[in-house]
Design a protein around this motif. Structure first.
Motif, short mmCIF file in Angstrom:
data_model
loop_
_atom_site.label_atom_id
_atom_site.label_comp_id
_atom_site.label_asym_id
_atom_site.label_seq_id
_atom_site.Cartn_x
_atom_site.Cartn_y
_atom_site.Cartn_z
N ASP A 237 -13.87 3.67 -31.25
CA ASP A 237 -14.50 4.76 -30.51
C ASP A 237 -15.20 4.13 -29.32
OD1 ASP A 237 -16.33 6.68 -29.48
OD2 ASP A 237 -16.40 7.72 -31.41
N LYS A 238 -14.81 4.51 -28.13
CA LYS A 238 -15.36 3.85 -26.93
C LYS A 238 -16.86 4.10 -26.77
CE LYS A 238 -14.28 7.64 -23.73
NZ LYS A 238 -13.57 8.03 -22.48
N ASN A 239 -17.38 5.11 -27.45
CA ASN A 239 -18.78 5.48 -27.28
C ASN A 239 -19.72 4.89 -28.33
OD1 ASN A 239 -18.28 7.19 -25.00
ND2 ASN A 239 -17.44 8.71 -26.42
N GLN A 240 -19.16 4.30 -29.38
CA GLN A 240 -20.03 3.74 -30.42
C GLN A 240 -19.28 2.68 -31.21
OE1 GLN A 240 -21.20 6.87 -33.16
NE2 GLN A 240 -19.20 7.82 -33.08
N TYR A 241 -20.05 1.84 -31.90
CA TYR A 241 -19.46 0.73 -32.64
C TYR A 241 -18.99 1.13 -34.03
CZ TYR A 241 -20.70 -2.73 -29.11
OH TYR A 241 -20.77 -3.45 -27.95
N GLY A 242 -19.45 2.26 -34.53
CA GLY A 242 -19.02 2.69 -35.86
C GLY A 242 -19.64 4.03 -36.18
N GLY A 243 -19.30 4.55 -37.36
CA GLY A 243 -19.90 5.79 -37.81
C GLY A 243 -19.35 7.03 -37.14
N SER A 244 -18.13 6.95 -36.61
CA SER A 244 -17.56 8.11 -35.92
C SER A 244 -17.11 9.20 -36.87
CB SER A 244 -16.35 7.67 -35.06
OG SER A 244 -15.28 7.25 -35.90
N GLY A 245 -16.83 8.82 -38.13
CA GLY A 245 -16.36 9.81 -39.09
C GLY A 245 -14.90 10.19 -38.90
N VAL A 246 -14.19 9.38 -38.10
CA VAL A 246 -12.78 9.65 -37.81
C VAL A 246 -11.94 8.50 -38.38
CG1 VAL A 246 -11.07 9.98 -35.97
CG2 VAL A 246 -13.40 10.89 -35.71
N SER A 247 -10.82 8.82 -38.99
CA SER A 247 -9.95 7.79 -39.56
C SER A 247 -8.94 7.30 -38.53
CB SER A 247 -9.23 8.31 -40.81
OG SER A 247 -8.44 9.43 -40.49
N PHE A 248 -8.31 6.16 -38.79
CA PHE A 248 -7.28 5.62 -37.91
C PHE A 248 -5.98 5.50 -38.69
CE2 PHE A 248 -9.29 1.97 -39.92
CZ PHE A 248 -8.23 1.11 -40.18
N ASN A 249 -4.93 5.04 -38.04
CA ASN A 249 -3.62 4.91 -38.68
C ASN A 249 -3.63 3.71 -39.61
OD1 ASN A 249 -0.96 4.71 -39.40
ND2 ASN A 249 -0.18 4.30 -37.34
N TRP A 250 -3.76 3.95 -40.90
CA TRP A 250 -3.87 2.87 -41.88
C TRP A 250 -2.63 2.00 -41.93
CZ3 TRP A 250 -5.34 7.40 -45.44
CH2 TRP A 250 -6.66 7.78 -45.19
N GLU A 251 -1.49 2.52 -41.50
CA GLU A 251 -0.26 1.73 -41.56
C GLU A 251 -0.33 0.50 -40.67
OE1 GLU A 251 3.27 4.02 -41.17
OE2 GLU A 251 2.81 5.30 -42.89
N LEU A 252 -1.27 0.50 -39.71
CA LEU A 252 -1.45 -0.68 -38.86
C LEU A 252 -1.93 -1.89 -39.67
CD1 LEU A 252 -3.23 1.00 -35.78
CD2 LEU A 252 -0.87 0.19 -35.90
N LEU A 253 -2.45 -1.64 -40.86
CA LEU A 253 -2.95 -2.72 -41.71
C LEU A 253 -1.89 -3.31 -42.63
CD1 LEU A 253 -6.39 -1.18 -42.81
CD2 LEU A 253 -5.87 -2.57 -40.79
N GLN A 254 -0.72 -2.73 -42.63
CA GLN A 254 0.35 -3.22 -43.50
C GLN A 254 0.65 -4.68 -43.19
OE1 GLN A 254 1.48 -1.65 -46.01
NE2 GLN A 254 1.13 0.52 -45.65
N GLY A 255 0.70 -5.50 -44.24
CA GLY A 255 1.01 -6.91 -44.04
C GLY A 255 -0.21 -7.79 -43.87
N TYR A 256 -1.40 -7.18 -43.73
CA TYR A 256 -2.61 -8.01 -43.58
C TYR A 256 -2.88 -8.73 -44.90
CZ TYR A 256 -7.38 -9.47 -42.70
OH TYR A 256 -8.52 -10.23 -42.53
N GLU A 257 -3.14 -10.02 -44.80
CA GLU A 257 -3.41 -10.83 -45.99
C GLU A 257 -4.90 -11.18 -46.04
OE1 GLU A 257 -0.84 -14.17 -46.08
OE2 GLU A 257 1.01 -12.97 -46.12
N GLY A 258 -5.51 -10.87 -47.14
CA GLY A 258 -6.94 -11.15 -47.29
C GLY A 258 -7.69 -9.89 -47.70
N ASP A 259 -8.87 -10.10 -48.26
CA ASP A 259 -9.68 -8.97 -48.71
C ASP A 259 -10.34 -8.30 -47.52
OD1 ASP A 259 -9.08 -9.39 -51.36
OD2 ASP A 259 -10.81 -10.69 -51.71
N PHE A 260 -10.34 -6.97 -47.52
CA PHE A 260 -10.98 -6.25 -46.41
C PHE A 260 -11.62 -4.96 -46.89
CE2 PHE A 260 -6.63 -4.69 -46.54
CZ PHE A 260 -6.76 -3.32 -46.36
N PHE A 261 -12.62 -4.54 -46.11
CA PHE A 261 -13.26 -3.25 -46.30
C PHE A 261 -12.57 -2.25 -45.37
CE2 PHE A 261 -16.26 -6.04 -48.12
CZ PHE A 261 -17.31 -5.35 -48.71
N LEU A 262 -12.35 -1.04 -45.85
CA LEU A 262 -11.74 0.01 -45.04
C LEU A 262 -12.79 1.08 -44.77
CD1 LEU A 262 -9.15 1.22 -43.74
CD2 LEU A 262 -8.82 2.46 -45.91
N ALA A 263 -13.00 1.38 -43.49
CA ALA A 263 -13.98 2.39 -43.08
C ALA A 263 -13.30 3.38 -42.12
CB ALA A 263 -15.17 1.73 -42.41
N GLY A 264 -14.05 4.39 -41.75
CA GLY A 264 -13.55 5.34 -40.75
C GLY A 264 -13.03 6.64 -41.34
#
Length: 203
Positions: free
Chosen positions: A127-154
């Motif tokens: 979100d160009k207007n803030q660093y987080g907390g927008s309450g809007v989700s993104f395209n989770w498929e962009l994370l396919q293939g990522y290796e490692g533990d991660f937190f998912l937000a948005g």
């Protein structure tokens, strides 16, 4: 088994709610935000928090000394960097504190999904207007293939949490506005979503 974090706690009512629901983590936002808490408030809230629940301090481009102070006072158990902090910042922080570090990345496209020297990545909506907390989700498929533990937000909430977990299998789901009503943490929603995540884990 997917863990769960309820972020943006500001009141004792919020602490009572999470103590009942027992998520794995909660978040205190120390960056400028509508959910920002000051150090004294966070200290009082932490003292009332169930000790089995880890407190994450959320920071955006803040002086390392501020984080060190909160870590040494045991107000936070984990550090979340949600701004433009680079690898040098993380290295300098590691020299001073031993707490785990989460580094947030705001995702617009596949190239935004990067490795980090932190202990965990956190992927959130750009979100160009803030660093987080927008309450809007993104395209989770962009994370396919990522290796490692991660937190998912948005934009995570009761209606989409099952799809999110089954699509990308995050280490932890990070929820804030998704458990609020009129901008205030809602105990019923917190209990509902924690119960839902726990149930998904055992399906």
């Amino acid at each position: 088994m997917t863990k769960i974090k309820i972020c943006g706690l500001t009141r004792f009512e919020d602490i009572n709610a999470v103590n009942s629901a027992k998520p794995d983590y909660i978040g205190f936002v120390f960056a400028e935000s509508k959910r920002q808490v000051d150090i004294e408030t966070a200290k009082r809230l932490k003292s009332a928090l169930n000790q089995e629940i880890k407190a994450v301090g959320v920071f955006v481009n803040q002086p390392i000394e501020e984080i060190i102070s909160l870590a040494n006072a045991r107000i936070i158990d984990i550090i979340q960097l949600h701004g433009d902090e680079d690898e040098e910042y993380i290295s300098n922080l590691r020299e001073e504190v031993s707490l785990p570090i989460i580094k947030a990345m705001r995702i617009r496209q596949k190239s935004d999904v990067k490795k980090t020297k932190s202990d965990f990545a956190l992927f959130d909506t750009y979100d160009k207007n803030q660093y987080g907390g927008s309450g809007v989700s993104f395209n989770w498929e962009l994370l396919q293939g990522y290796e490692g533990d991660f937190f998912l937000a948005g934009g995570l909430q009761s209606d989409n949490i099952e799809e999110a977990i089954k699509t990308v299998k995050p280490f932890c789901v990070d929820i804030s506005s998704g458990v609020e009503t009129n901008g205030i943490k809602d105990q019923r929603k917190i209990l509902e979503i924690v119960e839902k995540v726990r149930r998904i884990n055992y399906e």
